[in-house]
Write a protein that holds these residues in place. Structure first.
Motif, short mmCIF file in Angstrom:
data_model
loop_
_atom_site.label_atom_id
_atom_site.label_comp_id
_atom_site.label_asym_id
_atom_site.label_seq_id
_atom_site.Cartn_x
_atom_site.Cartn_y
_atom_site.Cartn_z
N LEU A 89 29.95 65.52 49.33
CA LEU A 89 29.04 66.67 49.30
C LEU A 89 29.11 67.37 50.65
O LEU A 89 29.35 66.75 51.68
CB LEU A 89 27.61 66.22 49.03
CG LEU A 89 27.34 65.61 47.65
CD1 LEU A 89 25.90 65.10 47.58
CD2 LEU A 89 27.61 66.61 46.54
N PRO A 90 28.92 68.70 50.66
CA PRO A 90 28.93 69.42 51.94
C PRO A 90 27.87 68.86 52.89
O PRO A 90 26.75 68.58 52.48
CB PRO A 90 28.61 70.86 51.54
CG PRO A 90 29.02 70.96 50.10
CD PRO A 90 28.74 69.61 49.51
N MET A 91 28.22 68.69 54.14
CA MET A 91 27.26 68.19 55.12
C MET A 91 26.15 69.21 55.34
O MET A 91 26.41 70.41 55.44
CB MET A 91 27.95 67.89 56.45
CG MET A 91 28.58 66.52 56.52
SD MET A 91 28.69 65.94 58.23
CE MET A 91 29.30 64.27 57.95
N THR A 92 24.92 68.72 55.45
CA THR A 92 23.78 69.57 55.74
C THR A 92 23.52 69.58 57.25
O THR A 92 24.13 68.82 58.00
CB THR A 92 22.52 69.07 55.02
OG1 THR A 92 22.18 67.78 55.55
CG2 THR A 92 22.76 68.95 53.52
N VAL A 93 22.61 70.44 57.66
CA VAL A 93 22.23 70.48 59.07
C VAL A 93 21.69 69.12 59.51
O VAL A 93 21.99 68.64 60.61
CB VAL A 93 21.18 71.58 59.31
CG1 VAL A 93 20.63 71.51 60.74
CG2 VAL A 93 21.78 72.95 59.05
N SER A 94 20.92 68.49 58.65
CA SER A 94 20.37 67.17 58.97
C SER A 94 21.48 66.13 59.13
O SER A 94 21.43 65.28 60.02
CB SER A 94 19.38 66.73 57.88
OG SER A 94 18.84 65.46 58.16
N ASP A 95 22.50 66.20 58.27
CA ASP A 95 23.64 65.27 58.38
C ASP A 95 24.35 65.45 59.72
O ASP A 95 24.73 64.46 60.38
CB ASP A 95 24.64 65.53 57.25
CG ASP A 95 24.10 65.18 55.88
OD1 ASP A 95 23.28 64.25 55.80
OD2 ASP A 95 24.48 65.84 54.90
N ILE A 96 24.54 66.70 60.12
CA ILE A 96 25.23 66.99 61.38
C ILE A 96 24.41 66.50 62.56
O ILE A 96 24.95 65.95 63.53
CB ILE A 96 25.52 68.50 61.48
CG1 ILE A 96 26.50 68.91 60.36
CG2 ILE A 96 26.08 68.86 62.85
CD1 ILE A 96 26.63 70.39 60.17
N GLN A 97 23.10 66.67 62.49
CA GLN A 97 22.22 66.16 63.55
C GLN A 97 22.36 64.65 63.68
O GLN A 97 22.41 64.11 64.80
CB GLN A 97 20.76 66.52 63.22
CG GLN A 97 19.74 65.90 64.14
CD GLN A 97 19.70 66.51 65.52
OE1 GLN A 97 19.43 67.70 65.65
NE2 GLN A 97 19.99 65.71 66.55
N GLN A 98 22.45 63.95 62.56
CA GLN A 98 22.58 62.50 62.60
C GLN A 98 23.90 62.09 63.25
O GLN A 98 23.95 61.13 64.02
CB GLN A 98 22.48 61.93 61.18
CG GLN A 98 21.10 62.06 60.57
CD GLN A 98 21.05 61.58 59.14
OE1 GLN A 98 21.95 60.88 58.66
NE2 GLN A 98 20.01 61.95 58.42
#
Length: 410
Positions: free
Chosen positions: A323-332
């Protein structure tokens, strides 16, 4: 009236004592006596008073996780009502919360771990409800950060008020209004993403009143190279993402919108097309980051990541489930890159990658007008970056001069 079970009598007695005199000053004999049972019964049911405390926490409904039934379009009202409900729930057990926080270092390790787990579950519930209630587009922070900030602010307010009676705000309503104004995007200008005020990290010795001051916090080159190395260790995708953030100055929300078709490269340049609500802009991916080269235009962490892909997902960065990474995923992922660095108690934020990139580009000689084109920011919003670049250039010049003086005196 229904008769309370032995377990219920014990938890009720413990709660009354914990509230009145704290966990540390409460004994198992006091709890048993108030509940009207033998102390052995308490041990048989809960092991000790800390086990009883954890059982109470686990059995208590997550009162902070029930949002008001408002529409996402009513973000301001929704968040204020939710924050008010959470604050009211905390105020009902303020002394209990203060006792738990103040005495937590006295608990056995396994109980502290269980308590942290329980708090994590409450936070997760809150995050789920806030995301459903508001959506990430309505706030200044990703849902996870919003939840952490809101919880910390509310608990801090309640504990301080209960401990000392200090008046942190003129009244409760003003406090809630301020919380909403800080967290929501209301009144946000189109170029607020360029504003340094929302990009700082706050050292522990900074007073809260100083947080509103605008300043740039670009990262030292050793930290940046260490973060890039840590990202490389985590995998090809992390390495590519770190290159995009430090080598092109992109924000997490811009990285999340990138697709594989948005990058082009040849022997003379590597360019990303960044989509924005009003169109798109192009940004180069630097080969050199703070004096160190990370591949060539055609052979670098990003191009290697794209070539390694076996899926047909359009998104440039994806999760383990494609799935496309979300902003929250990138923050993690970002948080993993700087773990282990000695940052003096500071929390590094993704926007500091953009700050570092902007300052570096200005020091290399790019004009404010051209940097404005690359970042999509107004020239006026970049003045503090220019000031920071001049400061670093002055420091470098003074250091070089000092070295020359030292060499001639030897």
């Amino acid at each position: 009236m229904a008769t309370l079970s032995t377990r219920q009598r014990l938890t009720q007695a413990a709660l009354e004592l914990f509230l009145s005199q704290g966990v540390g000053h409460t004994t198992t004999r006091q709890i048993a006596d108030r509940a009207g049972v033998n102390e052995v019964t308490l041990f048989r049911n809960f092991g000790n008073k800390y086990g009883l405390l954890l059982a109470m926490l686990q059995d208590t409904p997550t009162v902070l996780a029930e949002p008001a039934p408002l529409l996402p379009s009513q973000a301001s009202e929704a968040l204020r009502t939710y924050a008010s409900d959470c604050l009211h729930a905390l105020e009902q057990v303020a002394s209990f919360i203060r006792s738990i926080i103040g005495e937590a270092d006295q608990y056995p390790l396994e109980h502290r771990q269980a308590l942290r787990q329980r708090l994590g579950e409450v936070k997760q519930d809150m995050a789920g409800h806030l995301e459903q209630l508001l959506g990430e587009e309505a706030t200044r922070l990703p849902t996870e950060e919003l939840t952490s900030f809101l919880g910390a602010v509310l608990v801090g307010y309640v504990v301080v008020e209960d401990t000392s009676g200090a008046v942190l705000w003129p009244n409760r309503e003003d406090f809630l209004d301020t919380v909403v104004q800080v967290l929501l995007l209301e009144g946000k200008s189109p170029n607020d993403d360029c504003s340094p005020a929302k990009s700082i990290f706050v050292p522990s010795d900074i007073e809260p009143s100083q947080v509103a001051n605008d300043f740039i916090v670009d990262l030292p080159l050793d930290w940046v190279h260490s973060m890039l190395q840590n990202a490389r260790t985590l995998g090809m995708q992390d390495y590519a993402m770190a290159l995009v953030m430090f080598g092109a100055g992109l924000l997490p929300e811009e990285v999340a919108r990138l697709e594989r078709s948005h990058q082009t490269c040849d022997k003379t340049q590597h360019v990303l097309r960044v989509t924005i609500p009003t169109g798109s802009r192009q940004v180069p991916v630097n080969q050199w980051i703070l004096g160190k080269r990370y591949g060539s235009y055609t052979n670098n962490p990003l191009t290697k990541w794209i070539k390694s892909r076996k899926d047909d997902v359009a998104a440039l960065f994806i999760t383990e489930t494609n799935l496309p990474m979300t902003v929250s995923d990138i923050q993690q992922r970002w948080n993993l890159w700087w773990q282990g660095l000695d940052v003096g108690g500071m929390q590094l934020l993704p926007i500091q990658a953009r700050q570092t990139w902007c300052v570096e580009m200005l020091m290399r000689g790019i004009s404010l007008e051209n940097l404005s084109i690359l970042t999509g920011c107004d020239v006026a919003d970049l003045q503090l970056y220019a000031q920071r670049a001049r400061e670093k250039a002055a420091i470098a010049a003074a250091t070089q001069l000092d070295r020359k003086v030292a060499s001639t005196s030897e």
